[in-house]
Design a protein around this motif. Structure first.
Motif, short mmCIF file in Angstrom:
data_model
loop_
_atom_site.label_atom_id
_atom_site.label_comp_id
_atom_site.label_asym_id
_atom_site.label_seq_id
_atom_site.Cartn_x
_atom_site.Cartn_y
_atom_site.Cartn_z
N PHE A 19 0.85 -1.24 -0.11
CA PHE A 19 0.06 0.21 -0.06
C PHE A 19 1.03 1.40 0.01
O PHE A 19 0.51 2.52 -0.68
CB PHE A 19 -0.86 0.15 1.20
CG PHE A 19 -2.09 -1.26 1.14
CD1 PHE A 19 -2.83 -1.28 0.09
CD2 PHE A 19 -2.52 -1.56 2.39
CE1 PHE A 19 -3.85 -2.17 -0.29
CE2 PHE A 19 -3.45 -2.69 2.31
CZ PHE A 19 -4.04 -2.98 1.08
N VAL A 22 1.75 2.79 -3.37
CA VAL A 22 0.77 3.07 -4.54
C VAL A 22 0.04 4.30 -3.86
O VAL A 22 0.09 4.43 -2.74
CB VAL A 22 -0.37 2.13 -4.83
CG1 VAL A 22 0.51 1.00 -5.72
CG2 VAL A 22 -1.25 1.76 -3.63
N ALA A 23 -0.57 5.34 -4.84
CA ALA A 23 -1.63 6.21 -4.17
C ALA A 23 -2.73 6.46 -5.22
O ALA A 23 -2.51 6.08 -6.44
CB ALA A 23 -0.70 7.58 -4.41
N VAL A 24 -3.71 6.84 -4.83
CA VAL A 24 -4.98 7.33 -5.72
C VAL A 24 -4.87 8.74 -6.41
O VAL A 24 -4.34 9.43 -5.81
CB VAL A 24 -6.35 7.07 -4.83
CG1 VAL A 24 -6.36 5.42 -4.55
CG2 VAL A 24 -6.35 8.05 -3.73
N ALA A 236 -1.01 -4.36 -1.75
CA ALA A 236 -1.71 -3.84 -3.01
C ALA A 236 -1.82 -4.80 -3.93
O ALA A 236 -2.84 -4.91 -4.81
CB ALA A 236 -0.96 -2.55 -3.40
N ASP A 271 -4.36 3.47 4.29
CA ASP A 271 -4.26 2.03 3.96
C ASP A 271 -5.66 1.57 3.52
O ASP A 271 -5.82 0.78 2.60
CB ASP A 271 -3.47 1.17 5.05
CG ASP A 271 -2.18 1.51 5.38
OD1 ASP A 271 -1.54 2.01 4.60
OD2 ASP A 271 -2.12 1.62 6.53
N LYS A 274 -6.56 2.87 0.21
CA LYS A 274 -5.89 2.18 -0.82
C LYS A 274 -6.24 0.46 -1.17
O LYS A 274 -6.23 0.30 -2.06
CB LYS A 274 -4.28 1.99 -0.74
CG LYS A 274 -3.87 3.56 -0.57
CD LYS A 274 -2.10 3.45 -0.17
CE LYS A 274 -1.57 5.10 0.02
NZ LYS A 274 -0.35 4.92 0.26
N ALA A 277 -9.46 0.93 -3.19
CA ALA A 277 -8.96 1.37 -4.32
C ALA A 277 -8.17 0.33 -5.18
O ALA A 277 -8.55 0.24 -6.53
CB ALA A 277 -8.03 2.59 -4.40
N CYS A 278 -7.52 -0.64 -4.76
CA CYS A 278 -7.09 -1.87 -5.30
C CYS A 278 -8.12 -3.06 -5.60
O CYS A 278 -7.89 -3.90 -6.05
CB CYS A 278 -5.91 -2.42 -4.71
SG CYS A 278 -4.60 -1.27 -4.66
N THR A 349 -11.85 11.12 0.69
CA THR A 349 -10.85 10.69 -0.24
C THR A 349 -11.92 10.28 -1.67
O THR A 349 -11.79 10.76 -2.73
CB THR A 349 -10.10 9.47 -0.05
OG1 THR A 349 -9.12 9.71 0.93
CG2 THR A 349 -9.32 9.06 -1.28
N VAL A 366 -5.12 4.80 -9.95
CA VAL A 366 -3.73 4.50 -9.05
C VAL A 366 -2.57 4.69 -9.79
O VAL A 366 -2.29 4.28 -10.83
CB VAL A 366 -3.91 3.17 -8.51
CG1 VAL A 366 -2.75 2.67 -7.55
CG2 VAL A 366 -5.15 2.71 -7.67
#
Length: 373
Positions: A19, A22-24, A236, A271, A274, A277-278, A349, A366
């Protein structure tokens, strides 16, 4: 472009991401946080928050399971923990909180050597049922065949089979292994099973009829699996791989949706963001909820691996106390480190990136390695 790298002439490896890697990314649209829905549904149960509490004695007691249920999540009780070994585990929990580092593993092994008592399984689950919330309990694969009937007869709503790793094809030369497919088929309650960390393992678990799959292996705050066994899967990548299995199984089964639940390395609000998001539908929180003032661990956190009688691969870690369960989930926060108001952060977010619900947010863009260099 290949995702493989060469370690040496005889071994290649696939690159994987945690995690932290990665970033959104915001999109062209934004929303008000109040217009965002973070609810989800597993089987017949509508859940206000995408949060399950990890079945750990430092996190969940019957009382905290009830409180979490009232706050909108699902508390999962460890049915092989202190609450099903002792009539009154409070003195035991107080003792664990006071143990020295040198003595903690040995003493915990002694305390957890007390047998699990079926009548206490029944009593604890009935206590949660009386609280008017969704009743969830967890057994390891090794103990499921011994205690499952007691659990079901006590009125569990959600049955969790949780281990460091769980496969649909366990092989044993000593005993008849748990046949997950037959077991789940014959059970009248939805089953969540894991951990799994790869596409193939998750797909096989989905084919057993599980309602949800826990994703994770050796990544939690209280795990030393990475150091003890050399096994670890960055979360992730693991969540994204299992989400792909969910997509393919949806097609294969003609529309049966299996929920993906990230279990491990979700210690702070970023976390949680993310993980969804994943591709996760929800997260299972351990350390994040062990920081609550109501948590049974009194600022300490440990899992079942910490007191394994032969090969401990976890430890008791001090996580401290940052607020009540309500504050950790819903705020308000006086901390800027992502330990308080987890759901408020998720809502913000999702609003900032323009998504209105969990399913939509799983499609967010991402980026990789945003902080390297």
């Amino acid at each position: 472009m290949s995702n493989e790298i060469e370690i040496g002439r005889a071994k290649r490896a696939r690159r994987a991401y945690s995690f932290d890697d990665v970033a959104v990314v915001p999109s062209r649209r934004t929303r008000d946080p109040e217009d965002v829905s973070v609810s989800w549904q597993i089987d017949a149960y509508h859940v206000d928050l995408p949060v399950l509490a990890a079945p750990m004695d430092s996190v969940m007691s019957p009382a905290t399971a009830i409180e979490l249920g009232r706050l909108g999540g699902i508390g999962v009780l460890d049915l092989e923990g202190l609450w099903t070994r002792y009539e009154d585990p409070e003195p035991i929990l107080a003792e664990i909180a006071e143990l020295s580092e040198e003595r903690s593993v040995l003493r915990m092994q002694e305390l957890y050597a007390e047998p699990v008592k079926p009548e206490l399984i029944t009593a604890r689950l009935k206590q949660v049922r009386a609280g008017g919330v969704t009743v969830a309990g967890s057994l390891s694969p090794q103990r499921t065949q011994e205690h499952w009937r007691t659990v079901v007869e006590a009125g569990v709503d959600l049955f969790v089979i949780r281990g460091t790793t769980v496969s649909a094809e366990h092989v044993s030369s000593r005993a008849e292994p748990l046949n997950l497919k037959r077991f789940i088929y014959e059970l009248d309650v939805p089953v969540v099973v894991g951990g799994a960390a790869t596409y193939t393992a998750a797909l096989h678990l989905m084919r057993t009829g599980a309602a949800g799959v826990l994703v994770g292996f050796g990544g939690g705050a209280a795990h030393t699996t990475r150091r003890s066994l050399g096994i670890h899967v960055p979360m992730a990548t693991a969540v994204a791989d299992v989400a792909a299995a969910r997509r393919d199984y949806l097609d294969e089964s003609g529309g049966r949706y299996v929920h993906v639940i990230a279990d491990g390395s979700v210690g702070r609000s970023g976390d949680l963001v993310k993980a969804i998001a994943c591709g996760a539908d929800a997260v299972m929180l351990g350390a994040a909820l062990a920081r609550a003032s109501e948590a049974p661990g009194r600022g300490w956190h440990w899992g079942s691996e910490a007191h394994h009688p032969v090969l401990p691969r976890g430890e008791r870690v001090h996580v401290g106390t940052v607020g009540s369960l309500a504050e950790i989930l819903h705020g308000p926060s006086t901390q800027a480190d992502g330990t308080v108001n987890l759901i408020g952060a998720l809502r913000r977010t999702m609003a900032t990136t323009g998504y209105s619900d969990i399913k939509e947010f799983q499609r967010v863009e991402v980026v990789v390695s945003p902080y390297s260099g």
